[in-house]
Design an enzyme around this catalytic site. Structure first.
Site, PDB file in Angstrom:
ATOM      1  N   LYS A  59       0.825  -1.216   0.000  1.00 54.06           N
ATOM      2  CA  LYS A  59       0.000   0.000   0.000  1.00 54.06           C
ATOM      3  C   LYS A  59       0.853   1.257   0.000  1.00 54.06           C
ATOM      4  O   LYS A  59       1.982   1.268   0.496  1.00 54.06           O
ATOM      5  CB  LYS A  59      -0.926  -0.020   1.227  1.00 54.06           C
ATOM      6  CG  LYS A  59      -1.980  -1.127   1.150  1.00 54.06           C
ATOM      7  CD  LYS A  59      -3.374  -0.609   0.937  1.00 54.06           C
ATOM      8  CE  LYS A  59      -4.277  -1.661   0.339  1.00 54.06           C
ATOM      9  NZ  LYS A  59      -5.264  -2.181   1.277  1.00 54.06           N
ATOM     10  N   ARG A  87      -4.568 -10.202   2.965  1.00 54.15           N
ATOM     11  CA  ARG A  87      -4.658 -10.105   1.499  1.00 54.15           C
ATOM     12  C   ARG A  87      -3.316  -9.582   1.003  1.00 54.15           C
ATOM     13  O   ARG A  87      -2.936  -8.461   1.327  1.00 54.15           O
ATOM     14  CB  ARG A  87      -5.791  -9.137   1.141  1.00 54.15           C
ATOM     15  CG  ARG A  87      -5.979  -8.909  -0.349  1.00 54.15           C
ATOM     16  CD  ARG A  87      -7.087  -7.878  -0.592  1.00 54.15           C
ATOM     17  NE  ARG A  87      -7.328  -7.689  -1.999  1.00 54.15           N
ATOM     18  CZ  ARG A  87      -6.628  -6.856  -2.771  1.00 54.15           C
ATOM     19  NH1 ARG A  87      -5.651  -6.124  -2.273  1.00 54.15           N
ATOM     20  NH2 ARG A  87      -6.927  -6.749  -4.059  1.00 54.15           N
TER      21      ARG A  87
HETATM   22  N1  HH2 Z   1      -7.166  -3.348  -0.993  1.00 50.44           N
HETATM   23  C1  HH2 Z   1      -7.213  -3.202  -2.332  1.00 50.44           C
HETATM   24  C2  HH2 Z   1      -8.186  -3.854  -3.072  1.00 50.44           C
HETATM   25  N2  HH2 Z   1      -9.084  -4.671  -2.477  1.00 50.44           N
HETATM   26  N3  HH2 Z   1      -9.946  -5.671  -0.529  1.00 50.44           N
HETATM   27  C3  HH2 Z   1      -9.920  -5.834   0.798  1.00 50.44           C
HETATM   28  N4  HH2 Z   1     -10.808  -6.651   1.394  1.00 50.44           N
HETATM   29  N5  HH2 Z   1      -9.000  -5.197   1.577  1.00 50.44           N
HETATM   30  C4  HH2 Z   1      -8.073  -4.360   1.042  1.00 50.44           C
HETATM   31  O1  HH2 Z   1      -7.262  -3.780   1.816  1.00 50.44           O
HETATM   32  C5  HH2 Z   1      -8.072  -4.159  -0.374  1.00 50.44           C
HETATM   33  C6  HH2 Z   1      -9.054  -4.844  -1.135  1.00 50.44           C
HETATM   34  C7  HH2 Z   1      -6.229  -2.315  -3.029  1.00 50.44           C
HETATM   35  O2  HH2 Z   1      -6.541  -2.374  -4.360  1.00 50.44           O
HETATM   36  P1  HH2 Z   1      -5.731  -1.809  -5.565  1.00 50.44           P
HETATM   37  O3  HH2 Z   1      -5.281  -0.438  -5.173  1.00 50.44           O
HETATM   38  O4  HH2 Z   1      -6.568  -1.906  -6.793  1.00 50.44           O
HETATM   39  O5  HH2 Z   1      -4.454  -2.723  -5.707  1.00 50.44           O
HETATM   40  P2  HH2 Z   1      -4.257  -4.275  -5.512  1.00 50.44           P
HETATM   41  O6  HH2 Z   1      -5.505  -4.993  -5.946  1.00 50.44           O
HETATM   42  O7  HH2 Z   1      -3.057  -4.611  -6.342  1.00 50.44           O
HETATM   43  O8  HH2 Z   1      -4.009  -4.451  -4.046  1.00 50.44           O
END
Ligand code: HH2
Length: 275
Positions: free
Chosen positions: A214, A250
């Site tokens: 993140k 995750r």
């Molecule tokens: N973070 C991302 C996406 N989905 N779902 C849950 N349950 N918790 C999270 O912290 C979470 C999530 C971040 O998404 P994105 O910025 O699109 O990148 P990536 O999917 O590569 O993590």
């Protein structure tokens, strides 16, 4: 699921995006994603979280048909490989299509709030649901997030969303909650949540934590400019989750996370008083 260690299970992230360097487009994107997903399974992922739309600030929205077209080949291949499949989507139509191919978990960063139909669709499908806290919406959520008490507000939100899901017919046991690290939060907000995960657990649902790669990790280490420079902070996040007793992390880096959690759990088992 791996039973050779205590601690959180691991959900591996599979992003399916079209390959912009080739006119193979969607197909190549899916082919690569399948290959990547197989690798995450081999590395010890308990669940695969398949997503066809990025939630990063500034990411372009993806129409339903395109999102379904991206993820379905990967869902099919991974179900054929025997994987537990979660779908990272806000859209009930996308989840419906994926559930028909065997996806059993709906991971929704809008906590079933994107469409008025979401909760009823989740109940009808009988899938598990991951409800995540976010302040605002992805495009603008990082502009100026403000809370009186981020932990209290995130917990109250998750409680309310879980109640709304149950009112629509989702079973209590099917619900997971997630504090949504990085979603409408400053560095201080993220750290406050990570220091108080016990309060999220106290809501009484299974808990998910996403710290992997993140952007707030760059605020801690400004040299970690690219997402894949952030492995150290990502592993720290998984261990913070393990200490707090979360049920699932995750992550992008499955092999490294499983290794860290195994090490942690072997030491935990040897602590004075551990059974
Ligand atoms: N973070 C991302 C996406 N989905 N779902 C849950 N349950 N918790 C999270 O912290 C979470 C999530 C971040 O998404 P994105 O910025 O699109 O990148 P990536 O999917 O590569 O993590």
């Amino acid at each position: 699921m791996a039973a050779d260690r205590a601690g959180p299970r691991v959900m591996g992230i599979v992003n399916v995006t079209p390959d912009s360097f080739s006119d193979g487009g969607r197909f190549l994107g899916a082919e690569r994603a399948v290959e990547h997903a197989r690798q995450l399974l081999a590395e010890g992922a308990d669940i695969l979280d398949i997503g066809g739309e990025s939630t990063r600030p500034g990411a372009a929205p993806v129409p339903v048909e395109a999102e379904v077209g991206r993820i379905l080949p990967v869902v099919r291949a991974m179900r054929a490989a025997g994987a537990v499949v979660s779908i990272d989507t806000m859209k009930p139509e996308v989840m419906r299509a994926a559930a028909a191919e065997g996806a059993s978990i709906w991971n929704d960063v809008t906590a079933l709030g994107f469409s008025p139909a979401s909760a009823a669709v989740a109940a009808e499908l009988g899938c598990e649901v991951m409800l995540m806290h976010m302040q605002g919406e992805p495009r603008t959520m990082q502009d100026n997030p403000v809370y009186q008490d981020v932990v209290r507000e995130a917990c109250a939100f998750l409680q309310a969303r879980a109640e709304a899901a149950m009112a629509a017919g989702v079973r209590r046991e099917a619900i997971w909650v997630d504090p949504g690290i990085g979603f409408g939060k400053t560095l201080a907000h993220n750290l406050e949540l990570l220091a108080n995960l016990d309060q999220v657990r106290a809501l009484g649902f299974r808990t998910v934590l996403g710290v992997s790669r993140k952007r707030f990790l760059k605020a801690i280490d400004p040299t970690a400019v690219e997402a894949d420079d952030r492995l150290g902070g990502s592993l720290a996040g998984a261990l913070i989750g393990a200490e707090a007793g979360v049920d699932l992390v995750r992550v992008h880096d499955v092999r490294e996370t499983v290794q860290a959690l195994k090490t942690w759990s072997l030491v935990e088992a040897r602590r004075p008083g551990a059974s």
